[in-house]
Design a protein around this motif. Sequence first.
Motif, short mmCIF file in Angstrom:
data_model
loop_
_atom_site.label_atom_id
_atom_site.label_comp_id
_atom_site.label_asym_id
_atom_site.label_seq_id
_atom_site.Cartn_x
_atom_site.Cartn_y
_atom_site.Cartn_z
N LEU A 17 12.74 67.01 55.79
CA LEU A 17 13.36 66.09 56.74
C LEU A 17 14.61 66.75 57.29
CD1 LEU A 17 13.31 62.53 55.09
CD2 LEU A 17 12.07 63.23 57.15
N ARG A 18 14.98 66.37 58.50
CA ARG A 18 16.26 66.80 59.05
C ARG A 18 17.09 65.59 59.42
NH1 ARG A 18 17.77 70.32 64.45
NH2 ARG A 18 17.22 68.35 65.46
N LEU A 19 18.24 65.49 58.82
CA LEU A 19 19.17 64.41 59.12
C LEU A 19 20.16 64.88 60.19
CD1 LEU A 19 20.01 63.11 55.53
CD2 LEU A 19 18.07 62.52 57.01
N SER A 20 20.59 63.94 61.01
CA SER A 20 21.59 64.23 62.04
C SER A 20 22.78 63.31 61.86
CB SER A 20 21.00 64.02 63.43
OG SER A 20 19.90 64.87 63.67
N CYS A 21 23.94 63.82 62.16
CA CYS A 21 25.17 63.03 62.14
C CYS A 21 25.89 63.29 63.45
CB CYS A 21 26.04 63.42 60.96
SG CYS A 21 27.63 62.55 60.91
N VAL A 22 25.93 62.28 64.31
CA VAL A 22 26.58 62.41 65.61
C VAL A 22 27.95 61.76 65.55
CG1 VAL A 22 26.43 61.91 68.06
CG2 VAL A 22 24.34 62.36 66.76
N ALA A 23 28.96 62.51 65.94
CA ALA A 23 30.32 62.00 65.96
C ALA A 23 30.70 61.58 67.36
CB ALA A 23 31.28 63.08 65.46
N SER A 24 31.40 60.46 67.47
CA SER A 24 31.88 60.00 68.77
C SER A 24 33.31 59.50 68.61
CB SER A 24 30.98 58.90 69.34
OG SER A 24 30.92 57.80 68.46
N GLY A 25 34.05 59.57 69.70
CA GLY A 25 35.43 59.14 69.66
C GLY A 25 36.41 60.23 69.28
N PHE A 26 35.88 61.40 68.93
CA PHE A 26 36.74 62.54 68.61
C PHE A 26 35.88 63.78 68.66
CE2 PHE A 26 35.55 63.82 64.24
CZ PHE A 26 34.64 62.82 63.95
N THR A 27 36.49 64.93 68.75
CA THR A 27 35.74 66.18 68.68
C THR A 27 35.85 66.74 67.27
OG1 THR A 27 37.67 67.42 69.42
CG2 THR A 27 36.12 66.72 71.11
N LEU A 28 34.85 67.52 66.89
CA LEU A 28 34.76 67.95 65.51
C LEU A 28 35.68 69.11 65.15
CD1 LEU A 28 30.91 67.72 64.89
CD2 LEU A 28 32.71 66.20 64.07
#
Length: 125
Positions: A17-28
């Motif tokens: 499986l591949r999990l994704s984590c998308v960040a919003s409201g800030f840059t990484l």
Amino acid sequence: VQLQASGGGLVQPGGSLRLSCVASGFTLDDYAIGWFRQAPGKEREGVSCIHSKFGTTSHADSVKGRFTISRDNTKNTVYLQMNSLKPEDTAVYYCATEFEPWGACGLEITSYDYWGQGTLVTVSS
């Protein structure tokens, strides 16, 4: 600041499986992103982490050689590729961020400030 984890599901032992984590409201930039998991009746534990800018990674011994963490800063997204899954990998998986301007990443839960909602991974035949 929001983190959205996705990609969980039901998979047979030995599967991927591949999990994704998308960040919003800030840059990484200058953040470490960690994946953690919590199995039923057990404490939350660190799985893998990566520093978004320097690419530094760390993995728990239980997943070394099976899980790979990567990031795509153009999409503000971190991935957890999970191969050779085992029933003991069954858990809710969470992503979290830690402000880390020195380029390190670690799996200490208390160091992380923002958490996503979790995605369920079930490994079963």
